[in-house]
Design a protein around this motif. Structure first.
Motif, PDB file in Angstrom:
ATOM      1  N   MET A 161       0.842  -1.192   0.000  1.00 42.67           N
ATOM      2  CA  MET A 161       0.000   0.000   0.000  1.00 42.67           C
ATOM      3  C   MET A 161       0.881   1.248   0.000  1.00 42.67           C
ATOM      4  N   LYS A 162       1.325   1.609  -1.183  1.00 47.02           N
ATOM      5  CA  LYS A 162       2.305   2.692  -1.241  1.00 47.02           C
ATOM      6  C   LYS A 162       1.672   4.053  -1.019  1.00 47.02           C
ATOM      7  N   LYS A 163       0.571   4.275  -1.688  1.00 47.59           N
ATOM      8  CA  LYS A 163      -0.049   5.595  -1.568  1.00 47.59           C
ATOM      9  C   LYS A 163      -1.131   5.565  -0.502  1.00 47.59           C
ATOM     10  N   PHE A 164      -0.692   5.547   0.753  1.00 50.20           N
ATOM     11  CA  PHE A 164      -1.649   5.396   1.844  1.00 50.20           C
ATOM     12  C   PHE A 164      -2.691   6.510   1.873  1.00 50.20           C
ATOM     13  N   ASN A 165      -2.238   7.728   1.680  1.00 50.54           N
ATOM     14  CA  ASN A 165      -3.174   8.857   1.770  1.00 50.54           C
ATOM     15  C   ASN A 165      -4.331   8.726   0.801  1.00 50.54           C
ATOM     16  N   THR A 203       2.039  13.555  30.688  1.00 50.54           N
ATOM     17  CA  THR A 203       1.125  12.917  29.740  1.00 50.54           C
ATOM     18  C   THR A 203       1.703  11.597  29.256  1.00 50.54           C
ATOM     19  N   MET A 204       0.922  10.532  29.367  1.00 53.26           N
ATOM     20  CA  MET A 204       1.282   9.251  28.757  1.00 53.26           C
ATOM     21  C   MET A 204       0.497   9.137  27.452  1.00 53.26           C
ATOM     22  N   ALA A 205       1.178   8.701  26.386  1.00 48.27           N
ATOM     23  CA  ALA A 205       0.502   8.695  25.090  1.00 48.27           C
ATOM     24  C   ALA A 205       0.667   7.373  24.359  1.00 48.27           C
ATOM     25  N   PHE A 206      -0.351   7.050  23.569  1.00 47.77           N
ATOM     26  CA  PHE A 206      -0.333   5.876  22.696  1.00 47.77           C
ATOM     27  C   PHE A 206      -0.116   6.350  21.261  1.00 47.77           C
ATOM     28  N   ASP A 207       0.893   5.788  20.588  1.00 43.03           N
ATOM     29  CA  ASP A 207       1.119   6.119  19.187  1.00 43.03           C
ATOM     30  C   ASP A 207       1.117   4.856  18.345  1.00 43.03           C
ATOM     31  N   MET A 208       0.474   4.959  17.196  1.00 44.55           N
ATOM     32  CA  MET A 208       0.462   3.840  16.252  1.00 44.55           C
ATOM     33  C   MET A 208       1.283   4.219  15.024  1.00 44.55           C
ATOM     34  N   ILE A 209       2.049   3.275  14.507  1.00 45.37           N
ATOM     35  CA  ILE A 209       2.770   3.527  13.256  1.00 45.37           C
ATOM     36  C   ILE A 209       1.822   3.258  12.092  1.00 45.37           C
ATOM     37  N   MET A 210       1.581   4.282  11.297  1.00 48.30           N
ATOM     38  CA  MET A 210       0.645   4.159  10.181  1.00 48.30           C
ATOM     39  C   MET A 210       1.356   3.523   8.985  1.00 48.30           C
ATOM     40  N   PRO A 211       0.581   3.074   7.982  1.00 48.64           N
ATOM     41  CA  PRO A 211       1.188   2.395   6.831  1.00 48.64           C
ATOM     42  C   PRO A 211       2.238   3.242   6.108  1.00 48.64           C
ATOM     43  N   ASP A 212       2.146   4.562   6.202  1.00 48.24           N
ATOM     44  CA  ASP A 212       3.144   5.403   5.531  1.00 48.24           C
ATOM     45  C   ASP A 212       4.356   5.674   6.422  1.00 48.24           C
ATOM     46  N   GLY A 213       4.408   5.036   7.602  1.00 43.62           N
ATOM     47  CA  GLY A 213       5.580   5.156   8.468  1.00 43.62           C
ATOM     48  C   GLY A 213       5.511   6.287   9.475  1.00 43.62           C
ATOM     49  N   LYS A 214       4.556   7.201   9.305  1.00 46.17           N
ATOM     50  CA  LYS A 214       4.382   8.253  10.305  1.00 46.17           C
ATOM     51  C   LYS A 214       3.581   7.695  11.490  1.00 46.17           C
ATOM     52  N   THR A 215       3.709   8.339  12.649  1.00 44.19           N
ATOM     53  CA  THR A 215       2.934   7.862  13.795  1.00 44.19           C
ATOM     54  C   THR A 215       1.706   8.739  14.019  1.00 44.19           C
ATOM     55  N   TRP A 238       3.816  -5.801  13.056  1.00 45.05           N
ATOM     56  CA  TRP A 238       4.133  -4.670  12.174  1.00 45.05           C
ATOM     57  C   TRP A 238       4.787  -3.541  12.966  1.00 45.05           C
ATOM     58  N   GLN A 239       4.145  -3.174  14.087  1.00 45.78           N
ATOM     59  CA  GLN A 239       4.658  -2.061  14.888  1.00 45.78           C
ATOM     60  C   GLN A 239       6.048  -2.408  15.437  1.00 45.78           C
ATOM     61  N   LYS A 240       6.216  -3.673  15.834  1.00 44.70           N
ATOM     62  CA  LYS A 240       7.495  -4.117  16.383  1.00 44.70           C
ATOM     63  C   LYS A 240       8.582  -4.052  15.301  1.00 44.70           C
ATOM     64  N   ASP A 241       8.218  -4.541  14.118  1.00 43.20           N
ATOM     65  CA  ASP A 241       9.184  -4.561  13.011  1.00 43.20           C
ATOM     66  C   ASP A 241       9.582  -3.160  12.564  1.00 43.20           C
ATOM     67  N   LYS A 242       8.698  -2.198  12.796  1.00 41.37           N
ATOM     68  CA  LYS A 242       8.969  -0.833  12.337  1.00 41.37           C
ATOM     69  C   LYS A 242       9.566   0.036  13.451  1.00 41.37           C
ATOM     70  N   THR A 243      10.007  -0.599  14.541  1.00 41.82           N
ATOM     71  CA  THR A 243      10.622   0.145  15.639  1.00 41.82           C
ATOM     72  C   THR A 243      12.101  -0.241  15.712  1.00 41.82           C
ATOM     73  N   ASN A 281      14.052   8.414   7.664  1.00 46.09           N
ATOM     74  CA  ASN A 281      13.769   8.817   6.287  1.00 46.09           C
ATOM     75  C   ASN A 281      13.653   7.620   5.353  1.00 46.09           C
ATOM     76  N   LYS A 282      14.435   6.578   5.645  1.00 48.76           N
ATOM     77  CA  LYS A 282      14.441   5.414   4.766  1.00 48.76           C
ATOM     78  C   LYS A 282      13.311   4.441   5.100  1.00 48.76           C
ATOM     79  N   LYS A 283      13.129   4.197   6.395  1.00 47.92           N
ATOM     80  CA  LYS A 283      12.209   3.123   6.793  1.00 47.92           C
ATOM     81  C   LYS A 283      10.924   3.608   7.463  1.00 47.92           C
ATOM     82  N   GLY A 284      10.887   4.859   7.880  1.00 45.12           N
ATOM     83  CA  GLY A 284       9.726   5.321   8.647  1.00 45.12           C
ATOM     84  C   GLY A 284       9.705   4.670  10.015  1.00 45.12           C
ATOM     85  N   GLY A 285       8.557   4.688  10.665  1.00 42.22           N
ATOM     86  CA  GLY A 285       8.419   4.024  11.956  1.00 42.22           C
ATOM     87  C   GLY A 285       8.990   4.831  13.103  1.00 42.22           C
ATOM     88  N   ILE A 286       9.293   4.113  14.189  1.00 38.33           N
ATOM     89  CA  ILE A 286       9.785   4.749  15.408  1.00 38.33           C
ATOM     90  C   ILE A 286      11.252   4.382  15.599  1.00 38.33           C
TER      91      ILE A 286
END
Lengths: 468, 468
Positions: free
Chosen positions: A1-5, A202-214, A392-397, A411-416
């Motif tokens: 899913m390259k063009k997530f937006n 503040t404690m926060a929950f963040d999800m890594i979206m398919p485009d790599g941004k949280t 997915w989230q683990k692999d992208k961290t 910049n290359k992989k996105g994620g956290i």
């Protein structure tokens, strides 16, 4: 899913979630199917909250004088508040704010409600619309001007220890909800400059979206006694002394719907976790003219058996070819599709298709076992969806130990990306600026060595990402 | 109940329905108990609506240009609309209205949704907050500035006949709901000068309140094609010709809660119809030190049996004397109270108290029959409450055949007075002014003789009252 937006924008329309053509930017209409998903999500959340919290409903408008009382808080919101200045053709004596969040509408009332330690704790929540005058680019469910689904919990306690416990309780509730929805998350403590205005932390929950941004999908705030001091929320303790109360609040929004759509969707369309799916099972009778009655008698019976067992079931009898129906219900994300044709009935079978794996299975049909087979399958789907997205989230961290790899990796992989950090505000803001990223927060960890950026002693494991 | 206003104001506070001390006039807070009543009422309504209608959610703000499009409609609301004029510190390019009702937020979207006759009918509803800048004296739940519970149904049809059918459908839904809630009502067709602004005609439900004035509790509007013409809601018929759609809308509000409180309340406090009661059954264990376990084992079991059967049940184990508990739960309006003491258990009895009749009955206790006994009792309570309040409305409705008795009857007895009327607007407005009353509307009836006021030929049975 390259063009997530693009995918995200299209799926909201195709799957009939939201109509974003409303004539005010950043405000959209919940369509019937979207509304059901939203409602099922809220039901799941309320089931968790109701164990210890009670639902209430506060007014939407806040007098300017109340909103302005807590200076740090109002500073955090003043550029984003919509103001009502006129009633009919007259100017109002005092401007009224459309709530950006409800601390300043609730806490003047809490001040009236809390007198003695016997009145504590107070634990209430509400689901309401809130408003932010967003000047940035808006996006349905993610960055909006009317947050239509703001679920906010507010609690008042006698001691800081109880407030701490409530913070943990809030975190547990959100973890359970996100697990049920198969939404992956990383929890961190937001940095000082990004905590809720007026809070202790503040404690926060963040999800890594398919485009790599949280995407921030939930926050829990320990308010300490800041608001209690501003709004005079005090109680008389057992020694008849007046004490300031300790407060906690936590909230989540429409973004949870965005998150579950993003976490599971694929090229075929939406993929809904069973707990929120308007239809958990779609039955497609394969009808030919000559034996229509045999098939429909069978599928009607099947439909009523599943419905009686509390499984949300729909039968699609429309006069369309089966392939078109499959396509449509896959696009809408229904977890299980059952096909029944005349030959299946002869063979004592039904065909069960899973939306998550695409697996197709012939099931020996038995009225006594079908309910438990379907329920087990739904449970398995829930679990598999959760495992997949958590992985997915683990692999992208990524943990890095060279400064140059912070920016490169993101910049290359996105994620956290995580690394050792000193915890200093100035250093943190420099990191954000240098790499054009955001510090999400810190996690408790045993850290050895020095800050990757300033080389002072490292005290924290810090998490950074590109954010929505 | 002579001083209804005072009673009503007090009961909202005592029974923890609403807190009206919010710092904006006419806006109140729903407390947990009130919120549950509200939620149960909405569930009952939605069960009825969901048979043919789908729930949606539209934005709360309406651009001034959309609100202004339908001239008659906006004229009916312009003095009451709250306007948002500022976002953050800037003036908005276009003022935004807080919805006074949602025609002008929904219908621009309907215009996009309706293309062909295949898209019809549309049948949707939403439950939202709406706003009216009331300059009159406000009163919680009855005359407010934020209507927190506006349930509005909007439908679009191809033909005027289908629209007529939908009007009848709406009336049936409200009748069923009000019957379930034991709210009495009189249905009439509002006079021309009091119909919904922009509609063809308005059918309205009015309840006679304990003080003899009537309260409008629901309205059903046939909009004809007025809004379709304004908002360009057209469809292509089977001959590829463009036709204007026919529309219906109907709504009710917080006033339904006010009505059910007023219809059943008495000197002991609230009296809740089982369908909305947060607790349908309250169990009071009568505990003495020596045999505490025996009683609590019994009542815990009873509580779980009733809960498992879907009966909303609560047990009050607080360390207070029973009399105080009875008083409190009667005040809160719980339909059934069960008392269980050690002697009752020895005798194989429980004591069942009905809030509606005050009857106290010893029931032979049997785990196999208790659920059906309680369910039957709840059904009987529902029926008796409805019969009683319907009788009240009937007894307070008077037909008169002398003009002088119109004012006399209303001033002396309150309620609704009916008489023969010509149907002429000028004559009607004179009647309203002369007697300082309102014409509620007309009912179909075979009328002989002349108008009681102007002596022209009478065509209508007209209903008048003092109104809220």
């Amino acid at each position: 899913m390259k063009k997530f937006n693009e995918w995200f924008h299209n799926i909201l329309e195709e799957a009939e979630i939201i109509d974003s053509r409303y004539p005010i930017k950043g405000m959209s209409v919940w369509l019937p199917r979207g509304f059901q998903i939203r409602k099922n999500m809220l039901n799941a959340l309320e089931d968790l909250l109701n164990e210890e919290h009670e639902e209430v409903l506060f007014p939407m408008l806040i007098p300017q004088s109340e909103l302005a009382k807590e200076a740090i808080h109002v500073k955090g919101f003043e550029e984003e508040v919509y103001w009502v200045t006129k009633g009919g053709l007259r100017d109002l004596n005092e401007q009224l704010a459309l709530r950006p969040t409800s601390e300043t509408s609730m806490y003047p009332m809490f001040s009236l409600w809390v007198r003695s330690h016997m009145d504590l704790p107070i634990k209430v929540y509400q689901t309401v619309n809130t408003f932010r005058y967003e000047t940035k680019h808006t996006r349905p469910l993610i960055r909006v001007r009317e947050i239509t689904t703001f679920n906010e919990t507010h609690t008042v306690h006698a001691t800081p220890e109880e407030a701490e416990e409530e913070v943990q309780k809030g975190i547990e509730i959100y973890k359970t909800l996100f697990d049920e929805l198969g939404i992956p998350y990383t929890i961190s403590k937001r940095p000082e400059w990004d905590k809720f205005p007026g809070s202790k932390y503040t404690m926060a929950f963040d999800m890594i979206m398919p485009d790599g941004k949280t995407l921030q999908i939930g926050t829990v705030h320990n308010l300490g006694t800041t608001f209690a001091k501003t709004f005079d929320i005090t109680y008389e303790d057992e020694n008849s002394e007046h004490q300031y109360a300790h407060q906690v609040c936590y909230g989540l929004s429409d973004r949870v719907i965005a998150a579950l759509i993003a976490a599971h969707g694929d090229e075929k369309g939406l993929q809904l976790p069973p707990i929120v799916a308007p239809e958990q099972v779609i039955i497609i009778p394969i009808i030919f003219k000559e034996n229509q009655d045999v098939v429909l008698n069978f599928t009607d019976k099947l439909e009523s058996i599943l419905k009686d067992a509390g499984i949300r079931t729909k039968q699609d009898k429309r006069d369309l070819r089966p392939g078109k129906k499959y396509y449509e219900w896959e696009n809408r994300g229904v977890p299980i599709r059952i096909e029944v044709g005349p030959r299946d009935i002869e063979n004592g079978n039904i065909v069960l298709n899973r939306r998550d794996t695409g697996d197709k299975e012939f099931i020996e049909y038995n009225e006594d076992t079908i309910v438990s087979i379907i329920k087990d399958t739904l449970d398995d789907i829930t679990q598999k969806m959760q495992e997949k997205s958590t992985q997915w989230q683990k692999d992208k961290t990524y943990h890095v130990d060279k400064l140059e790899n912070v920016g490169k990796t993101i910049n290359k992989k996105g994620g956290i990306v995580t690394f050792n950090w000193c915890g200093n505000t100035e250093c943190g803001k420099q990191i954000e600026e240098e790499f054009n990223i955001d510090i999400l927060g810190t996690q408790p960890a045993e850290v050895e060595g020095n800050c990757l950026h300033c080389d002072n002693k490292a005290n924290h494991k810090v998490l950074v990402s590109k954010t929505y």
